[in-house]
Design an enzyme around this catalytic site. Structure first.
Site, PDB file in Angstrom:
ATOM      1  N   VAL A 134       0.842  -1.205   0.000  1.00 41.39           N
ATOM      2  CA  VAL A 134       0.000   0.000   0.000  1.00 41.39           C
ATOM      3  C   VAL A 134       0.870   1.245   0.000  1.00 41.39           C
ATOM      4  CG1 VAL A 134      -1.864   1.229   1.165  1.00 41.39           C
ATOM      5  CG2 VAL A 134      -1.724  -1.249   1.347  1.00 41.39           C
ATOM      6  N   GLY A 136       3.522   2.132  -1.533  1.00 42.27           N
ATOM      7  CA  GLY A 136       4.974   1.948  -1.664  1.00 42.27           C
ATOM      8  C   GLY A 136       5.769   2.273  -0.421  1.00 42.27           C
ATOM      9  N   LYS A 207      -5.664  -1.368  -2.703  1.00 47.09           N
ATOM     10  CA  LYS A 207      -4.992  -0.744  -1.549  1.00 47.09           C
ATOM     11  C   LYS A 207      -6.016  -0.212  -0.562  1.00 47.09           C
ATOM     12  CE  LYS A 207      -1.237   0.510  -4.641  1.00 47.09           C
ATOM     13  NZ  LYS A 207      -0.767   1.557  -5.551  1.00 47.09           N
TER      14      LYS A 207
END
Ligand SMILES: NC(=O)c1ccc[n+]([C@@H]2O[C@H](COP(=O)([O-])OP(=O)(O)OC[C@H]3O[C@@H](n4cnc5c(N)ncnc54)[C@H](OP(=O)(O)O)[C@@H]3O)[C@@H](O)[C@H]2O)c1
Length: 435
Positions: A134, A136, A207
Site C-alpha cells: 500500500v 509503496g 490498496k
C-alpha cells in the site's frame, strides 16, 4: 548478536532486486538496528541468466518458488512475484505450512485473500507483512496498525495510484488529453503496457480495501468497493476544475457510517487548499483521521524499486526484532464482516458538464430536470456562444443523493440538444480535521 534472520526471495524484478540492493548497501546499519544480521540464503525467479543489476551468485537458486517456500533454509519468505492467485498464493501457503513468515508487496493477493492468509499465519504464530503493498514507501500500514492504534479511525482517503496521479498532473500542466498523456507515461515507464489495473482504479481499490480493514477492524472486502477510473476525464474538465478552484484527483475514500463501510475509488474534485490537491506526479498521499489525534497526513513515493524495497525491509526489520502485531491490527479470526454502504446513498456535491447546442429552450429543459430531481445548483458556467456548435455548460450542485444525480444525467442525455454523454465528477470536501 543473535542468530541471523535468514530470508529467501521469490521474484527478482523491480522490487526483489531493489531489496537485494538495499540490503547490500545498508546491511551493516540494519544489523545494528536489529541486533542481528538479515541474510539472504536463497532466491527464485523465472530466468536464472537474466542480469538483474545485483549479484545473486552467493545465494541458492530455485527454479521453482514453491519448492523454495518449502525447502529453502530460511525463516522468512519474500513473495515478490505478484498476481492475485496462482503461484503467489501457493508460495505463501506453502511457506506458512513450512514454518516461514511471509513478507509481500502484493496488493492484489492481500486484497483478495488477506483475511484467509492472515488466519493461516496467525494460527501458526507466524507473520504476514505487506507494508509495500500500500502506497509503496509510505509507512501507512504501520501507522494505522501501531502509531494510531489508540484511536478510533473515523475516515481515511488518499491518492493511492501514482500512474493516475502522474497522468492527471500531466494533463493539467500540458492541457493534453488522457490517451496522449497515457502513451507518454507508458514510454517513460510510469504506466504498464496494459494500463487497465491502474487507470480503471483497480489497483487503488486493492490498496483501499487493505487500509479499510486496518482502519475499521473488518475483513478485507475488495469485492464491495465502488471503483471508477480516470479514462473519462477530459482536458476540458480539468480546465473547468481549475477555474472553479479545484484539482481533479483519483481518490480512495473509506469511512465507517451507519449504512455500512463506504469504500470508493473514483475521480474527485478537491479544493486547492485540501491536503491532497498539491500532491502531484507519481507521488501518493494518505490522510487518516483519528478521534483523538485528528488528521495525520502521509506522503511519498508510491512505487519504484527504492520506495518499495524500503517498505519490504522495514517489515523484515520488525520480524528480526521479534515484533509481532496482528496482521490487520486485531487477530484475523476476529475481523468482522461489514457490508458496504451502497453508492446510490452517497450524498455530496457534484460537478456536471453538458455539451449542448445553443438553441432556445435548452436552459429551460436543464432547469426543469434539476427541479424535478430536487438537485439544487450552486454555480453555473457557460463559455462562448457559437450558434450551431455545441458549447459546454458546467454546473456544481449543493449536496444531493447520488441517485438523483444519476436520474438527472439520464434525463439530460435524452435531449437531442445534449450532444455528448453528460459528465459528472464528485466533489470531495476533504480538509484537515480540527479537533
Ligand atoms: N514495481 C513497483 O513499484 C511495485 C510497488 C509496490 C508493489 N509492487 C508489487 O510487488 C510485486 C512485484 O512487482 P515487480 O514490479 O517487482 O514485478 P516484476 O518486475 O515483474 O518482477 C516479477 C518477478 O517475479 C518473477 N516471476 C514471475 N513469475 C514467476 C514464476 N512463475 N516463478 C518464479 N519467478 C517468477 C520474475 O522472474 P524473471 O525476472 O525471471 O522474469 C520477476 O523477477 C507485485 O505484487 C507488485 O504489485 C510493485
Amino acid at each position: 548478536m543473535s542468530d541471523p534472520l535468514k530470508i529467501s526471495i521469490a521474484g527478482l524484478g523491480t522490487v526483489g532486486a531493489g531489496v537485494v540492493d538495499l540490503l547490500n548497501q545498508n546491511g551493516s546499519q540494519i544489523s545494528r538496528r536489529c541486533g542481528r544480521e538479515i541474510v539472504i540464503t536463497a532466491v527464485s525467479a523465472r530466468d536464472f541468466k537474466r542480469d538483474r543489476g545485483v549479484d545473486i551468485s552467493n545465494f541458492d537458486w530455485f527454479d521453482d518458488p514453491v519448492s523454495m517456500a518449502r525447502d529453502a533454509d530460511s525463516n522468512v519468505y519474500l513473495e515478490l512475484i505478484g498476481g492475485e492467485d496462482g503461484i503467489a498464493k501457493e508460495c505463501c501457503e506453502v511457506a506458512f505450512a513450512s514454518g516461514k513468515s511471509v513478507v509481500t508487496a502484493n496488493k492484489a493477493l492481500i486484497a483478495h485473500h488477506g483475511t484467509a492468509l492472515a488466519i493461516q499465519a496467525e494460527q501458526r504464530g507466524l507473520g504476514l507483512a505487506y507494508e509495500a503493498a500500500v502506497a509503496g514507501g509510505i509507512p501507512v500500514v504501520k501507522s494505522l496498525r501501531e502509531g494510531l492504534a489508540g484511536n478510533k479511525i473515523t475516515d481515511l482517503y488518499g491518492i493511492l495510484n501514482g500512474t493516475c496521479n502522474y497522468i492527471l498532473t500531466a494533463m493539467r500542466e500540458s492541457g493534453r488529453e488522457f490517451e496522449d498523456v497515457l502513451s507518454e507515461a507508458q514510454t517513460l515507464g510510469y504506466a504498464e503496457t496494459d494500463p487497465s489495473f491502474d487507470v480503471d482504479g483497480v489497483d487503488a481499490a486493492h490498496k483501499l480495501a487493505i487500509l479499510s480493514s486496518l482502519a475499521f477492524g473488518c475483513q478485507v472486502n475488495f469485492g464491495d468497493t465502488y471503483v471508477e477510473g480516470i479514462r473519462h476525464i477530459s482536458a476540458l474538465d480539468i480546465r473547468f476544475a481549475n477555474e472553479l478552484g479545484y484539482r481533479i484527483k483519483l481518490l480512495g475514500v473509506a469511512r465507517a457510517t451507519n449504512d455500512g463501510i463506504v469504500q470508493r475509488v473514483h475521480p474527485c474534485m478537491v479544493k486547492l487548499d485540501s491536503p491532497v490537491a498539491h500532491v502531484e506526479g507519481i507521488y501518493n498521499a494518505v490522510v487518516v483521521e483519528g478521534n483523538f489525534v485528528g488528521s495525520t497526513v502521509y506522503e511519498g513515493r508510491g512505487a519504484g524499486a527504492g520506495a518499495t524495497a524500503s517498505a519490504v525491509v522495514a517489515d523484515l526489520i520488525d520480524i528480526a526484532r521479534g515484533i509481532k502485531t496482528p496482521t490487520f491490527g486485531i487477530p484475523a479470526s476476529e475481523l468482522v464482516s461489514l457490508s458496504a454502504a451502497p453508492m446510490d446513498c452517497h450524498v455530496g456535491s457534484y460537478y456536471i458538464r453538458l455539451m449542448v447546442l445553443d438553441r432556445p429552450g435548452v436552459f429551460a429543459n436543464i432547469a426543469g430536470v434539476l427541479s424535478d430531481e430536487e438537485v439544487s445548483m450552486e454555480a453555473i458556467l457557460q463559455r462562448t456562444r457559437s450558434p450551431g456548435e455545441s458549447v459546454p455548460v458546467v454546473m456544481t450542485t449543493h449536496d444531493v443523493e447520488e441517485e438523483s444525480i444519476k436520474r438527472a444525467l439520464y434525463r439530460f442525455a435524452q435531449y437531442d440538444t445534449v450532444v455528448e454523454k453528460p459528465r459528472m465528477i464528485r466533489v470531495e470536501p476533504v480538509t484537515l480535521q480540527k479537533i
